[in-house]
Enzyme design. Structure first.
Site, mmCIF file in Angstrom:
data_model
loop_
_atom_site.group_PDB
_atom_site.id
_atom_site.type_symbol
_atom_site.label_atom_id
_atom_site.label_comp_id
_atom_site.label_asym_id
_atom_site.label_seq_id
_atom_site.Cartn_x
_atom_site.Cartn_y
_atom_site.Cartn_z
ATOM 1 N N VAL A 195 0.874 -1.176 0.000
ATOM 2 C CA VAL A 195 0.000 0.000 0.000
ATOM 3 C C VAL A 195 0.911 1.227 0.000
ATOM 4 O O VAL A 195 1.713 1.395 0.917
ATOM 5 C CB VAL A 195 -0.903 0.052 1.250
ATOM 6 C CG1 VAL A 195 -1.825 1.266 1.180
ATOM 7 C CG2 VAL A 195 -1.705 -1.224 1.421
ATOM 8 N N HIS A 196 0.791 2.061 -1.030
ATOM 9 C CA HIS A 196 1.656 3.242 -1.040
ATOM 10 C C HIS A 196 1.034 4.464 -1.694
ATOM 11 O O HIS A 196 1.532 5.564 -1.518
ATOM 12 C CB HIS A 196 2.967 2.930 -1.781
ATOM 13 C CG HIS A 196 2.810 2.923 -3.267
ATOM 14 N ND1 HIS A 196 2.270 1.864 -3.958
ATOM 15 C CD2 HIS A 196 3.105 3.866 -4.207
ATOM 16 C CE1 HIS A 196 2.249 2.147 -5.244
ATOM 17 N NE2 HIS A 196 2.738 3.345 -5.430
ATOM 18 N N ARG A 197 -0.060 4.306 -2.422
ATOM 19 C CA ARG A 197 -0.589 5.452 -3.168
ATOM 20 C C ARG A 197 -1.116 6.536 -2.232
ATOM 21 O O ARG A 197 -1.598 6.247 -1.129
ATOM 22 C CB ARG A 197 -1.685 5.007 -4.133
ATOM 23 C CG ARG A 197 -1.110 4.199 -5.287
ATOM 24 C CD ARG A 197 -2.035 4.126 -6.470
ATOM 25 N NE ARG A 197 -1.358 3.407 -7.556
ATOM 26 C CZ ARG A 197 -0.852 3.981 -8.626
ATOM 27 N NH1 ARG A 197 -0.943 5.289 -8.778
ATOM 28 N NH2 ARG A 197 -0.255 3.266 -9.556
#
Length: 343
Positions: A195-197
């Site tokens: 998860v990075h956005r």
């Protein structure tokens, strides 16, 4: 011919590995500028070491994702290097800054991974794709769908379907990764999650995604991007005992883990493709995707941030037995190099 290649984060380092090799083989002089958009060693320097990338000629070490802050220093590099063409990859802020800097300097732009659209203008990546494609003179598309999109939009540059350079890298490095680095659990018994956005690291969305991952039956290997880890700590978001929070993995370690997982759960565009090439089913924590074919073929499921949908999708996930090849054959970099040589 001299080309200035702009890189700044993980997907671009991976894509640039086969591309740099193909450019050298074609006798093209490549100058690499690393913006420093990713500056953590595990998200940056490790790729140069593990993938054998040439050391960047320019290391800007800007440590920012702000487009305005990136553009001016890149413009200065363009003026100093005097390239015939600036090459940008993907849809990051470094991509957009590189394209703007080149356009302001009057240097032609080539965009690798052109023509992709998710249809979601709330995503900064979608807005970047559209602007970069409008600035580009050469547009290297991963598939016919992307080329058709550019034609419908009336983009002025020349579009060429070459395949995806990420496929070149994945097909080359995945077997090496599995040979060198053992998986974190027996193959096919765990989930890999990322998860990075920007939208997904907002506390409320991240809390819902983590709730879903924490309810998954399998062990979930979760290498956390620095900003994701920071929000988890600052917001006190609880994680389940099955969720194995880890530091970012080196490229080969991550490729080994992801290619041997039962399921990949991600918001990464690049990892959705890699999952397809690994033949690992994907669950995407976004409401839309630019890699539409993976969803249409049943290899990828969009669940947004809904915990119940995430749990159900991971539980039911399976890769379609008759899935056809997508996004090229592992020779996109060679096609790009040949096209540039013909200029």
């Amino acid at each position: 011919m001299k080309i200035l290649t702009v890189v700044g984060n993980r997907p671009q380092f991976v894509k640039s590995a086969p591309l740099s090799e193909a450019l050298r083989a074609a006798g093209i002089d490549e100058v690499v500028v690393h913006t420093g958009q990713h500056w953590d060693d595990e998200l940056s320097q490790v790729f140069f070491e593990e993938l054998g990338l040439p050391e960047p000629t320019y290391r800007l070490d800007l440590r920012t994702a702000d487009v305005e802050a990136l553009t001016s220093p890149i413009r200065e590099v363009v003026a100093a290097a005097r390239p015939d063409l600036v090459l940008v990859l993907g849809d990051t802020n470094s991509t957009l800054a590189g394209a703007r800097a080149a356009a302001e300097a009057g240097v032609p732009v080539a965009h690798v991974e052109a023509g992709l659209r998710s249809g979601d203008l709330s995503m900064p990546e979608e807005r970047a794709r559209i602007e970069v494609d409008r600035l580009a003179t050469l547009l290297f598309c991963p598939d016919e769908r992307s080329a058709e999109t550019l034609a419908l939009e009336g983009v002025a540059g020349r579009a060429l379907v070459v395949g995806d350079v990420m496929a070149d890298a994945t097909l080359r490095f995945a077997p090496i990764a599995r040979e060198r680095v053992p998986p974190p659990h027996p193959p096919g018994t765990y989930v890999v999650a990322t998860v990075h956005r920007e939208a997904n690291v907002r506390p409320e969305r991240l809390r819902r995604i983590v709730e879903g991952l924490s309810r998954v039956d399998d062990a979930v290997v979760f290498p956390a991007h620095p900003r994701t880890a920071s929000v988890l700590r600052e917001e006190g978001i609880e994680i389940g005992p099955n969720l194995e929070l880890r530091e970012p993995l080196g490229y080969l370690a991550f490729a080994s883990a992801a290619s041997q997982a039962r399921v990949i759960a991600t918001d990464s565009g690049g990892l959705q493709k890699e999952a397809y090439w690994y033949r690992v089913p994907c669950v995407t924590t976004r409401p839309s995707t630019e890699w539409v074919d993976t969803v249409e073929l049943g290899a990828n499921v969009l669940v947004d941030d809904d915990p119940d949908s995430l749990v159900a999708a991971v539980r039911a996930a399976s890769f379609p037995a008759e899935a056809p090849p997508l996004y090229g054959d592992g020779h996109a970099a060679e096609r790009i190099a040949r096209s540039l040589r013909r200029l």
